[in-house]
Scaffold this active site. Sequence first.
Site, PDB file in Angstrom:
ATOM      1  N   GLY A  36       0.837  -1.200   0.000  1.00 50.65           N
ATOM      2  CA  GLY A  36       0.000   0.000   0.000  1.00 50.65           C
ATOM      3  C   GLY A  36       0.872   1.251   0.000  1.00 50.65           C
ATOM      4  N   HIS A  37       1.857   1.286   0.903  1.00 50.61           N
ATOM      5  CA  HIS A  37       2.784   2.420   0.936  1.00 50.61           C
ATOM      6  C   HIS A  37       3.520   2.546  -0.404  1.00 50.61           C
ATOM      7  CE1 HIS A  37       2.859   1.307   5.396  1.00 50.61           C
ATOM      8  NE2 HIS A  37       2.455   2.561   5.413  1.00 50.61           N
ATOM      9  N   LYS A 149      -7.559   3.590   2.254  1.00 55.59           N
ATOM     10  CA  LYS A 149      -7.680   2.699   3.413  1.00 55.59           C
ATOM     11  C   LYS A 149      -8.036   3.500   4.672  1.00 55.59           C
ATOM     12  CE  LYS A 149      -6.184  -0.254   6.683  1.00 55.59           C
ATOM     13  NZ  LYS A 149      -5.267   0.498   7.468  1.00 55.59           N
ATOM     14  N   ASP A 150      -7.403   4.675   4.825  1.00 59.21           N
ATOM     15  CA  ASP A 150      -7.692   5.538   5.971  1.00 59.21           C
ATOM     16  C   ASP A 150      -8.594   6.670   5.485  1.00 59.21           C
ATOM     17  OD1 ASP A 150      -5.718   4.435   8.146  1.00 59.21           O
ATOM     18  OD2 ASP A 150      -4.607   4.496   6.279  1.00 59.21           O
TER      19      ASP A 150
HETATM   20  P1  AMP Z   1       0.610   4.643   7.705  1.00 60.61           P
HETATM   21  O1  AMP Z   1       2.063   4.318   7.593  1.00 60.61           O
HETATM   22  O2  AMP Z   1      -0.233   3.509   8.139  1.00 60.61           O
HETATM   23  O3  AMP Z   1       0.371   5.914   8.467  1.00 60.61           O
HETATM   24  O4  AMP Z   1       0.115   4.938   6.208  1.00 60.61           O
HETATM   25  C1  AMP Z   1       0.768   5.874   5.385  1.00 60.61           C
HETATM   26  C2  AMP Z   1      -0.085   6.125   4.165  1.00 60.61           C
HETATM   27  O5  AMP Z   1      -0.292   4.905   3.469  1.00 60.61           O
HETATM   28  C3  AMP Z   1      -1.481   6.681   4.508  1.00 60.61           C
HETATM   29  O6  AMP Z   1      -1.868   7.641   3.537  1.00 60.61           O
HETATM   30  C4  AMP Z   1      -2.333   5.445   4.414  1.00 60.61           C
HETATM   31  O7  AMP Z   1      -3.691   5.726   4.112  1.00 60.61           O
HETATM   32  C5  AMP Z   1      -1.668   4.708   3.271  1.00 60.61           C
HETATM   33  N1  AMP Z   1      -2.012   3.287   3.318  1.00 60.61           N
HETATM   34  C6  AMP Z   1      -1.965   2.462   4.386  1.00 60.61           C
HETATM   35  N2  AMP Z   1      -2.405   1.235   4.065  1.00 60.61           N
HETATM   36  C7  AMP Z   1      -2.747   1.287   2.754  1.00 60.61           C
HETATM   37  C8  AMP Z   1      -3.278   0.344   1.826  1.00 60.61           C
HETATM   38  N3  AMP Z   1      -3.552  -0.913   2.185  1.00 60.61           N
HETATM   39  N4  AMP Z   1      -3.508   0.748   0.560  1.00 60.61           N
HETATM   40  C9  AMP Z   1      -3.249   2.031   0.181  1.00 60.61           C
HETATM   41  N5  AMP Z   1      -2.733   2.963   1.005  1.00 60.61           N
HETATM   42  C10 AMP Z   1      -2.489   2.598   2.270  1.00 60.61           C
END
Ligand code: AMP
Length: 289
Positions: A36-37, A149-150
Amino acid sequence: MRVVKTIKQLRRAVKAIRLKGRKIGFVPTMGYFHAGHLSLMAKAKRECGACVVSIYVNPKQFAPHEDLGRYPRDLRRDSTLAEKENVDILFIPSDNVVYPKSFLTYIDVEKISRTLCGQYRPGHFRGVATVVAKLLNMATPDVMYLGQKDAQQAAVLKTMAADLDFPLTVRVMPTVREKDGLAMSSRNVYLTARERAQAPVLYRSLNLARARIQKGERSAAGIIRFIRKNIARHTEGKIQYVACVDADTLGPLKILKGRVLIALSVFFGSTRLIDNVIIPVKKPREVQN
Ligand code: AMP
């Protein structure tokens, strides 16, 4: 790829990229990268020419009882993965860089921070908005890339960027999923094998709900009831909420119409999983139960 730790180093590296005439795409993260990242980084690189990624586990968005201390981290692996995505700058600030002792200023995006997850995580989106505003002022990107996702986080940050006149575009990219449909999340590593086996029911329930809506269901209560039942029948997860709201305002809906966001949060043991889908509902029809 340049790895930088201070604001001064970051600004200098960003300036050097701009001098070459490239735009800056920015991906704020808490690290422990998954596909995702990486999809956000690839998109930023493709659309802007240069990609800046931050890794910062922001203490101000965790409540005292939450998982700040055990949030998964692996900077070496993250840096290898970022390099593979041709990230230009990886910014890894420490707490004293982001929040010096003198720090007093917070950003509160009212209303849409209070619904959905915000009801159960008071102060969470205040922490998110504050850190992202700071990171935007540090990295000065043209475009910020966020994940669907968020969904609430994306809505809060879009509103913040518009309200405070940040000179940038916010792009929200689709949720990347495991083969069985589970939304990728750094927190999935907390799941036991049994919980992991049950977790795909969340997305399956959302898809079954989508099918019901496509067949004509327009009652939010009916859809919520249906999803709750499905999760309860097939998992031991404890539902925190299931909600149908307007995808842009996050305002509650009784009758499904417009761009509908169906969002849910479910605990598997102590692990809180969230997921959502956006469903365009064209013509309001009669409510069916
Ligand atoms: P985080 O490290 O969890 O704070 O996420 C960083 C970024 O990646 C945020 O914009 C999240 O929404 C995005 N993100 C997290 N999980 C996913 C996913 N499964 N698919 C797409 N983007 C994601």
